[in-house]
Design a protein around this motif. Structure first.
Motif, PDB file in Angstrom:
ATOM      1  N   GLN A  14       0.843  -1.115   0.025  1.00  0.00           N
ATOM      2  CA  GLN A  14      -0.085  -0.098  -0.063  1.00  0.00           C
ATOM      3  C   GLN A  14       0.828   1.327  -0.105  1.00  0.00           C
ATOM      4  OE1 GLN A  14      -3.318   0.327  -0.135  1.00  0.00           O
ATOM      5  NE2 GLN A  14      -3.917  -1.522   0.115  1.00  0.00           N
ATOM      6  N   ARG A  15       2.248   1.001  -0.052  1.00  0.00           N
ATOM      7  CA  ARG A  15       3.101   2.247   0.247  1.00  0.00           C
ATOM      8  C   ARG A  15       2.815   3.222  -0.931  1.00  0.00           C
ATOM      9  NH1 ARG A  15       9.487   2.694  -1.102  1.00  0.00           N
ATOM     10  NH2 ARG A  15       9.434   5.041  -1.514  1.00  0.00           N
ATOM     11  N   ALA A  16       2.697   2.822  -2.278  1.00  0.00           N
ATOM     12  CA  ALA A  16       2.572   3.809  -3.300  1.00  0.00           C
ATOM     13  C   ALA A  16       1.361   4.458  -3.178  1.00  0.00           C
ATOM     14  CB  ALA A  16       2.894   3.150  -4.663  1.00  0.00           C
ATOM     15  N   ALA A  17       0.318   3.714  -2.821  1.00  0.00           N
ATOM     16  CA  ALA A  17      -1.160   4.547  -2.763  1.00  0.00           C
ATOM     17  C   ALA A  17      -1.365   5.301  -1.907  1.00  0.00           C
ATOM     18  CB  ALA A  17      -2.048   3.568  -2.568  1.00  0.00           C
ATOM     19  N   ALA A  21      -1.643   9.401  -2.205  1.00  0.00           N
ATOM     20  CA  ALA A  21      -2.638  10.193  -1.633  1.00  0.00           C
ATOM     21  C   ALA A  21      -2.633  11.295  -0.750  1.00  0.00           C
ATOM     22  CB  ALA A  21      -3.501   9.234  -0.720  1.00  0.00           C
ATOM     23  N   VAL A  22      -1.416  11.225   0.122  1.00  0.00           N
ATOM     24  CA  VAL A  22      -0.810  12.441   0.580  1.00  0.00           C
ATOM     25  C   VAL A  22      -0.326  13.548  -0.154  1.00  0.00           C
ATOM     26  CG1 VAL A  22       1.015  12.955   2.356  1.00  0.00           C
ATOM     27  CG2 VAL A  22      -0.506  10.777   2.826  1.00  0.00           C
ATOM     28  N   GLY A  23       0.269  13.032  -1.323  1.00  0.00           N
ATOM     29  CA  GLY A  23       1.059  13.820  -2.266  1.00  0.00           C
ATOM     30  C   GLY A  23       0.229  14.626  -2.999  1.00  0.00           C
ATOM     31  N   ARG A  24      -1.318  14.328  -3.019  1.00  0.00           N
ATOM     32  CA  ARG A  24      -2.245  15.155  -3.790  1.00  0.00           C
ATOM     33  C   ARG A  24      -2.238  16.800  -3.591  1.00  0.00           C
ATOM     34  NH1 ARG A  24      -6.077  10.736  -2.953  1.00  0.00           N
ATOM     35  NH2 ARG A  24      -5.684   9.221  -4.539  1.00  0.00           N
ATOM     36  N   GLY A  25      -2.519  17.513  -4.403  1.00  0.00           N
ATOM     37  CA  GLY A  25      -2.906  18.966  -3.957  1.00  0.00           C
ATOM     38  C   GLY A  25      -1.610  19.811  -3.757  1.00  0.00           C
ATOM     39  N   ARG A  26      -1.974  20.555  -2.666  1.00  0.00           N
ATOM     40  CA  ARG A  26      -0.708  21.420  -2.229  1.00  0.00           C
ATOM     41  C   ARG A  26       0.070  20.748  -1.270  1.00  0.00           C
ATOM     42  NH1 ARG A  26      -2.952  27.540  -0.920  1.00  0.00           N
ATOM     43  NH2 ARG A  26      -0.534  27.596  -1.075  1.00  0.00           N
ATOM     44  N   SER A  27       0.801  19.921  -1.542  1.00  0.00           N
ATOM     45  CA  SER A  27       1.597  18.899  -0.716  1.00  0.00           C
ATOM     46  C   SER A  27       3.003  19.487  -0.496  1.00  0.00           C
ATOM     47  CB  SER A  27       1.661  17.519  -0.866  1.00  0.00           C
ATOM     48  OG  SER A  27       2.111  17.218  -2.336  1.00  0.00           O
ATOM     49  N   HIS A  28       3.986  19.039   0.066  1.00  0.00           N
ATOM     50  CA  HIS A  28       5.340  19.597   0.378  1.00  0.00           C
ATOM     51  C   HIS A  28       6.151  18.181   0.659  1.00  0.00           C
ATOM     52  CE1 HIS A  28       8.771  21.891   1.083  1.00  0.00           C
ATOM     53  NE2 HIS A  28       8.944  21.190   2.358  1.00  0.00           N
ATOM     54  N   VAL A  29       7.412  18.294  -0.123  1.00  0.00           N
ATOM     55  CA  VAL A  29       8.220  17.265  -0.020  1.00  0.00           C
ATOM     56  C   VAL A  29       9.587  17.610   0.681  1.00  0.00           C
ATOM     57  CG1 VAL A  29       9.490  14.912  -0.918  1.00  0.00           C
ATOM     58  CG2 VAL A  29       6.927  15.737  -1.713  1.00  0.00           C
ATOM     59  N   ALA A  30      10.204  16.980   1.775  1.00  0.00           N
ATOM     60  CA  ALA A  30      11.511  17.515   2.457  1.00  0.00           C
ATOM     61  C   ALA A  30      12.211  16.181   2.683  1.00  0.00           C
ATOM     62  CB  ALA A  30      11.073  18.319   3.632  1.00  0.00           C
ATOM     63  N   VAL A 144      -5.942  19.086  10.067  1.00  0.00           N
ATOM     64  CA  VAL A 144      -5.122  18.139  10.426  1.00  0.00           C
ATOM     65  C   VAL A 144      -3.784  18.243   9.110  1.00  0.00           C
ATOM     66  CG1 VAL A 144      -6.742  16.672  11.316  1.00  0.00           C
ATOM     67  CG2 VAL A 144      -5.872  16.432   8.999  1.00  0.00           C
ATOM     68  N   GLU A 145      -2.739  17.657   9.525  1.00  0.00           N
ATOM     69  CA  GLU A 145      -1.512  17.434   8.740  1.00  0.00           C
ATOM     70  C   GLU A 145      -1.267  16.039   8.547  1.00  0.00           C
ATOM     71  OE1 GLU A 145       2.445  19.698   8.573  1.00  0.00           O
ATOM     72  OE2 GLU A 145       2.891  17.870   9.827  1.00  0.00           O
ATOM     73  N   LEU A 146      -1.183  15.640   7.234  1.00  0.00           N
ATOM     74  CA  LEU A 146      -0.749  14.202   6.720  1.00  0.00           C
ATOM     75  C   LEU A 146       0.740  14.277   6.749  1.00  0.00           C
ATOM     76  CD1 LEU A 146      -3.804  13.344   4.383  1.00  0.00           C
ATOM     77  CD2 LEU A 146      -3.603  12.814   6.751  1.00  0.00           C
ATOM     78  N   ALA A 147       1.419  13.189   7.022  1.00  0.00           N
ATOM     79  CA  ALA A 147       2.550  13.252   6.915  1.00  0.00           C
ATOM     80  C   ALA A 147       3.101  11.536   6.501  1.00  0.00           C
ATOM     81  CB  ALA A 147       3.625  13.542   7.887  1.00  0.00           C
ATOM     82  N   PHE A 148       3.721  11.493   5.263  1.00  0.00           N
ATOM     83  CA  PHE A 148       3.989  10.131   4.837  1.00  0.00           C
ATOM     84  C   PHE A 148       5.659  10.060   4.959  1.00  0.00           C
ATOM     85  CE2 PHE A 148       5.940   7.614   1.587  1.00  0.00           C
ATOM     86  CZ  PHE A 148       5.537   6.313   1.999  1.00  0.00           C
ATOM     87  N   ASP A 149       5.939   9.258   5.979  1.00  0.00           N
ATOM     88  CA  ASP A 149       7.504   8.958   5.968  1.00  0.00           C
ATOM     89  C   ASP A 149       8.117   7.892   5.458  1.00  0.00           C
ATOM     90  OD1 ASP A 149       7.622  11.472   7.428  1.00  0.00           O
ATOM     91  OD2 ASP A 149       7.616  10.589   9.530  1.00  0.00           O
ATOM     92  N   HIS A 150       9.025   7.834   4.569  1.00  0.00           N
ATOM     93  CA  HIS A 150      10.022   6.887   4.195  1.00  0.00           C
ATOM     94  C   HIS A 150      11.325   6.993   4.290  1.00  0.00           C
ATOM     95  CE1 HIS A 150      11.322   4.288   0.804  1.00  0.00           C
ATOM     96  NE2 HIS A 150      10.801   3.304   1.578  1.00  0.00           N
TER      97      HIS A 150
END
Length: 503
Positions: A14-17, A21-30, A144-150
């Motif tokens: 389910q990682r890619a999904a 989903a978290v990366g939709r819209g105005r998301s940010h990657v750091a 809320v803030e969604l955060a996907f960590d890898h």
């Protein structure tokens, strides 16, 4: 400030999904790289306090975290550090958190371990390197803030891969955040995890894969507490703490008997609280929890019964001359991790988390319709304790004449009496309660041994069509049950002499 968040582990499939989903819209990657500090003797970790330096882009932040007032709440204080050269790593300083609640907790932890906060030496024990995708969103009346960590957490040569989703409340109602968490959990088959990155790093630093099994703790109740809902909520919270801590280890792959045992103890204690105390505040309870808890308890129990049979009963029988047994090929017990990750069980845990939230954080303003005065807890609890005590004493007098299923019911009732007594001891006097509960221990031990033998007899009898040698075990164990039942009756007789502490 305080932090309220839920964290979920993600199945690799389910990682890619989830990331998409978290990366939709105005998301940010750091990219977030952090180092965690403590004293050499672990003074901060002993009090579940975290001190971290983390680089976010070109900026370094120092963060201190400590346990908060609810299961998923933590005190947190962040300090932005002055700009540094690309290769310069800042030095952590305790004084950066002066004058804050978490700063006071840091000072207390250091002093408790014999350190002077002004001169204490801190060492880097482990670190994390994470690619984080974040997005803020509104749900109900919450932001809320969604955060996907890898990424990974590492300590020396050891490392542990990270793939998790955090849902943090930025503002508004925790209940709305939990409703969102329900939807994401069900959509992506997530499972709750209360083990922080810092806890994983601390384990790696000492060469451990899993945390220690967590045993039951008494609820936080004041002597003068008499609010029924408050009492039930405190009991549910302490049960849930034990369940979550052990469930997270089991879901992560631990098959250690003690993790599974303590998880089952936590579930049994919670079921006792819901059954014996539910009338104190029925609005807090969802009847659907019982099915999920029973299913998990029994599934985990199948593994325990199997281990007990093969590792304890069969060797004891062979020591007295029993032949080896060929067991019928049956469906093996479900893997403990699968039991814990089950959707019904995970949703029940989320519902229980919501039920233990403080009322002021979960409910809307009721100024126009003020609530009724809080119901009293002591009177109904006295009644319930007295009822269980009478039933145990009555059944103890005729224990030897009871059928095995009825004897097992006595054991379960005795457990409920013990757990209920432990829950409410602070309300009636902990010293007197301790004396009373001590009187229950011999009976509980005797009934436990007697029930284990009864379960073994049934298992061997079921196996006789496959291997007739199983009849030896049936006969040998059955011959010892009358003496065992007499021992149980004598132990139960002692409970009749115990002075109830609730009167």
């Amino acid at each position: 400030m305080t932090e309220f968040e839920l964290k979920f582990q993600i199945d690799p499939q389910q990682r890619a999904a989830v990331e998409a989903a978290v990366g939709r819209g105005r998301s940010h990657v750091a990219r977030l790289r952090a180092r965690y500090f403590d004293t050499a003797d672990g003074a901060l970790a002993a009090q579940r306090i975290v001190l971290r330096l983390r680089k976010e882009g070109r900026t370094w932040w120092q963060t201190a975290k400590a346990p908060g007032g609810t299961l998923l709440e933590r005190h947190e204080h962040n300090v932005e550090l002055p700009p540094a050269s690309a290769r310069e790593v800042p030095v952590p300083r305790i004084e950066r958190h002066e004058g804050t609640p978490v700063g006071a907790l840091v000072h207390d932890a250091l002093r408790k371990a014999g350190h002077d906060p002004a001169t204490v030496e801190l060492v880097a024990l482990y670190g994390t390197d994470v690619r984080r995708t974040t997005r803020e969103m509104r749900t109900g009346d919450a932001l809320v803030e969604l955060a996907f960590d890898h990424g990974e957490v590492s300590a020396g040569e050891r490392s542990h891969a990270l793939c998790e989703l955090e849902i943090e409340l930025k503002s508004g109602s925790p209940r709305s955040m939990l409703e969102l968490a329900h939807r994401w959990r069900n959509r992506y088959a997530l499972w709750l995890d209360t083990v922080s990155k810092s806890a994983r790093g601390e384990r790696l630093a000492r060469g451990a894969r899993f945390g220690d099994p967590v045993k039951a703790e008494p609820p936080s109740l004041e002597d003068d507490t008499d609010d029924a809902a408050q009492v039930l909520c405190a009991v549910m919270k302490t049960c849930l703490s034990q369940i979550l801590a052990n469930a997270c280890e089991v879901a992560a792959g631990s098959i250690a008997p003690e993790h599974v045992h303590q998880l089952r103890v936590g579930i049994r204690r919670l079921r006792t609280a819901l059954r014996e105390m539910g009338a104190l505040a029925p609005s807090l309870i969802d009847p659907a929890w019982e099915s999920a808890l029973v299913t998990a308890f029994r599934a985990l129990g199948r593994q325990r019964d199997r281990d007990h049979l093969l590792q304890e009963v069969q060797p004891r029988l062979e020591a007295v001359g029993a032949p080896p047994i060929d067991w019928a090929d049956k469906v093996p017990p479900p893997a403990p991790a699968d039991v814990v990750r089950n959707a019904e069980f995970q949703n029940a845990l989320l519902g229980l988390v919501a039920a233990t939230l403080p009322a002021e954080a979960a409910d809307e303003d009721t100024a126009e319709n003020p609530p009724a005065p809080p119901a009293s807890a002591r009177k109904p609890l006295r009644k319930q304790l007295s009822k269980l005590h009478r039933q145990v004493v009555r059944d103890g007098q005729r224990y030897e004449a009871l059928e095995p299923h009825a004897q097992h019911r006595v054991r379960k009732r005795l457990k409920r009496l013990r757990y209920l007594g432990e829950f409410v001891a602070p309300l009636f006097g902990s010293r007197a309660a301790k004396r009373y509960l001590k009187k229950l221990e011999p009976a509980q031990d005797a009934l436990g041994r007697h029930n284990d033998n009864a379960v073994a007899i049934a298992a061997y009898r079921d196996n006789t069509p496959h291997d007739g040698r199983s009849w030896f075990a049936v006969g040998w164990l059955s011959a010892r049950q009358p003496a065992s039942a007499a021992e149980c009756r004598k132990a139960l007789d002692e409970i009749a002499k115990a002075q109830p502490f609730w009167k």
